[in-house]
Design an enzyme around this catalytic site. Structure first.
Site, PDB file in Angstrom:
ATOM      1  N   GLU A 160       0.802  -1.223   0.000  1.00 22.36           N
ATOM      2  CA  GLU A 160       0.000   0.000   0.000  1.00 22.36           C
ATOM      3  C   GLU A 160       0.837   1.276   0.000  1.00 22.36           C
ATOM      4  OE1 GLU A 160      -2.825  -0.205   3.201  1.00 22.36           O
ATOM      5  OE2 GLU A 160      -4.055  -1.657   2.143  1.00 22.36           O
ATOM      6  N   GLU A 194      -5.651  -8.579   1.131  1.00 19.79           N
ATOM      7  CA  GLU A 194      -6.284  -8.139   2.376  1.00 19.79           C
ATOM      8  C   GLU A 194      -7.754  -7.869   2.097  1.00 19.79           C
ATOM      9  OE1 GLU A 194      -4.491  -5.019   4.725  1.00 19.79           O
ATOM     10  OE2 GLU A 194      -2.480  -5.632   4.107  1.00 19.79           O
TER      11      GLU A 194
HETATM   12  C1  BG6 Z   1      -4.398  -2.131   5.568  1.00 18.34           C
HETATM   13  C2  BG6 Z   1      -3.016  -2.402   6.058  1.00 18.34           C
HETATM   14  O1  BG6 Z   1      -4.432  -0.861   5.004  1.00 18.34           O
HETATM   15  O2  BG6 Z   1      -5.412  -2.067   6.520  1.00 18.34           O
HETATM   16  C3  BG6 Z   1      -2.943  -3.246   7.328  1.00 18.34           C
HETATM   17  O3  BG6 Z   1      -2.231  -3.005   5.048  1.00 18.34           O
HETATM   18  C4  BG6 Z   1      -3.988  -2.761   8.303  1.00 18.34           C
HETATM   19  O4  BG6 Z   1      -1.644  -3.152   7.848  1.00 18.34           O
HETATM   20  C5  BG6 Z   1      -5.347  -2.933   7.653  1.00 18.34           C
HETATM   21  O5  BG6 Z   1      -3.952  -3.420   9.536  1.00 18.34           O
HETATM   22  C6  BG6 Z   1      -6.526  -2.583   8.552  1.00 18.34           C
HETATM   23  O6  BG6 Z   1      -6.397  -1.294   9.064  1.00 18.34           O
HETATM   24  P1  BG6 Z   1      -6.494  -1.059  10.632  1.00 18.34           P
HETATM   25  O7  BG6 Z   1      -6.098   0.333  10.870  1.00 18.34           O
HETATM   26  O8  BG6 Z   1      -7.886  -1.344  11.008  1.00 18.34           O
HETATM   27  O9  BG6 Z   1      -5.537  -2.026  11.265  1.00 18.34           O
END
Ligand code: BG6
Length: 471
Positions: free
Chosen positions: A164, A371
């Site tokens: 990202e 993700e």
């Molecule tokens: C993504 C990242 O943008 O979102 C992760 O690659 C991150 O590292 C995930 O944990 C979820 O975001 P958050 O802030 O809820 O942990």
């Protein structure tokens, strides 16, 4: 419900080093930007020191990954564990740790799917170069990448270079940008972004040179923005939000040059980065093999005309819904047609189908989801269970969206949701959990760090066993 996925579809789950490992100063690891940022917030949430303590639990954790049926494990290496000061000596203990993890994964039938850099720049590079602001950082990254390809490339065939970049670059603390002047912050950000593209291209070429059969690509934070109305200005604002947040990044990776609209944005702001003539050949020669994409939610936008009160280029935070980060024209809106998670993410499986189709039609590259998931404050019940039916609903609907996209003709090669187990959320520590496996710790009490399979664990295991036919 029956869905069809290709026979060789890759099912997995994901994590990143600073969010899962802990062992933050063990066996020679250097400090990272993530260590410092989370220390600054540590009066409010957990820091990186212990995280989920994968550093000490990796064997039992990999056994659980096998039980879950994972075919790939998407995780990141910590640059500072391997090269503690970013571009100096190599730390043998760091190499040894990742060799053990990779070997154990393979012994358990799980393919390692590795990210080189996920938000955790070695802090020594901030002290030495002000991080990515200096061109040298791109070459330090290339050196680190080459170490990884040489050490692990005999067993790791899938590589993602940077997680990202397109989102990371907007979060000042992750880039270590602490200046008050907004224009100066934008200028530094644009320069850093460019050097990351250079580092990315150098790493892509190194992977192709050093890893036999290696496949390499970026992991992008996907953006899908709906216009609030069908007014052409709202449509334009929504498109700009997608183009300036994500598409420019993919176009740079694929074409080796910034698209016209992005150059215009940089020129209008007077923040065109310094580029060297020899970079052109590097950027143009680096050919990515696939796109990894992270998808959580969609956005909605309306057009906000610049005015004397809100001049172009000035960010006004008087109202959280106003986002002057892009061109000065885009206002984030709530989408009344979608429900939101307790942390505000607008849940939208149809948006995933849209994104997959859009990127595939535009870039013609295989894709994998690295993700996708739902962060919630899960509760461990008295009988020692976690009933996370809301997560099952979320993931089920997004897997259905993947199946639809595949039927639409999209070449989607796998699905690896966030996250394999509870880990340090980048914004809300251990209050916000994403895992299939509950890690029994709070933000400030690490307890015994017991691993407990959630309801979603058993459900996802069955999904994998049936190759997504039974959701
Ligand atoms: C993504 C990242 O943008 O979102 C992760 O690659 C991150 O590292 C995930 O944990 C979820 O975001 P958050 O802030 O809820 O942990």
């Amino acid at each position: 419900m029956k869905q069809k996925f290709p026979e060789n579809f890759l099912w997995g789950a994901s994590s990143s080093a600073f969010q899962i490992e802990g062992g933050w100063d063990e066996d020679g690891k250097g400090k990272t930007v993530a260590d410092f940022n989370s220390f600054k917030r540590s009066d409010k949430q957990a820091d990186t020191k212990v995280a989920s303590d994968f550093y000490h639990h990796w064997k039992e954790d990999i056994a659980m990954m096998k039980e879950l049926g994972m075919q790939i494990y998407r995780f990141s290496l910590s640059w500072a564990r391997i090269v503690p000061d970013g571009d100096g000596d190599i730390n043998a203990a760091g190499i040894d740790f990742y060799n053990k993890v990779i070997d154990e994964l393979i012994a358990n039938g799980i393919q390692p799917f590795v990210t080189l850099y996920h938000f955790d720049l070695p802090y020594a590079l901030v002290e030495k170069y002000n991080g990515w602001e200096c061109r040298n950082c791109a070459f330090a990254f290339e050196r680190y990448a080459r170490v990884c390809f040489k050490e692990f490339g005999d067993r790791v065939k899938y590589w993602q270079v940077i997680n990202e970049q397109n989102l990371m670059i907007r979060v000042n603390e992750r880039m270590n940008i602490y200046v008050d002047d907004l224009w100066e912050a934008d200028r530094i950000r644009a320069q850093m972004d460019y050097h990351m593209f250079l580092g990315h291209a150098l790493a892509v070429n190194s992977c192709h040179e050093l890893v036999e059969g290696g496949k390499v690509g970026p992991a992008v934070s996907s953006t899908c923005t709906y216009p609030l109305t069908n007014k052409p200005e709202d449509v334009w604002a929504a498109k700009m939000n997608d183009w300036l947040k994500t598409n420019y990044c993919l176009e740079m990776h694929i074409n080796g040059e910034y698209p016209g609209y992005y150059m215009r944005y940089l020129r209008e702001r007077n923040i065109v980065p310094k580029m060297e003539p020899e970079d052109v050949a590097i950027l143009k020669s680096a050919k990515i093999d696939y796109i990894a994409l992270n998808y959580y939610r969609t956005l909605c936008a309306s057009y906000l005309p610049a005015s004397e009160e809100h001049p172009i280029g000035e960010r006004v935070y008087r109202d959280n819904e106003v986002d002057f980060d892009q061109y000065g024209y885009c206002r984030n809106e709530k989408n009344a047609n979608l429900s939101a998670s307790e942390y505000g993410a607008q849940i939208d499986p149809m948006g995933l189908r849209i994104v997959l189709n859009e990127y595939y039609r535009r870039y013609h590259l295989p894709m994998i989801i690295t993700e996708n998931g739902l962060g919630m404050a899960d509760v461990l019940t008295e009988d020692g269970k976690v009933h996370d039916s809301y997560r099952i609903d979320y993931i089920r609907s997004h897997i259905q969206a993947c199946a639809n996209a595949i039927e639409d003709g999209v070449e989607l090669i796998g699905y690896s949701p966030w996250s394999v187990m509870d880990l340090l959320s980048s914004h809300q520590g251990f209050r916000k959990r994403y895992g299939f496996i509950y890690v029994d710790r709070d933000d400030f009490d690490v307890k015994q760090l017991r691993r407990i399979k959630k309801d979603s664990f058993y459900w996802y295991k069955h999904v994998i066993e049936t190759n997504g036919e039974e959701l």
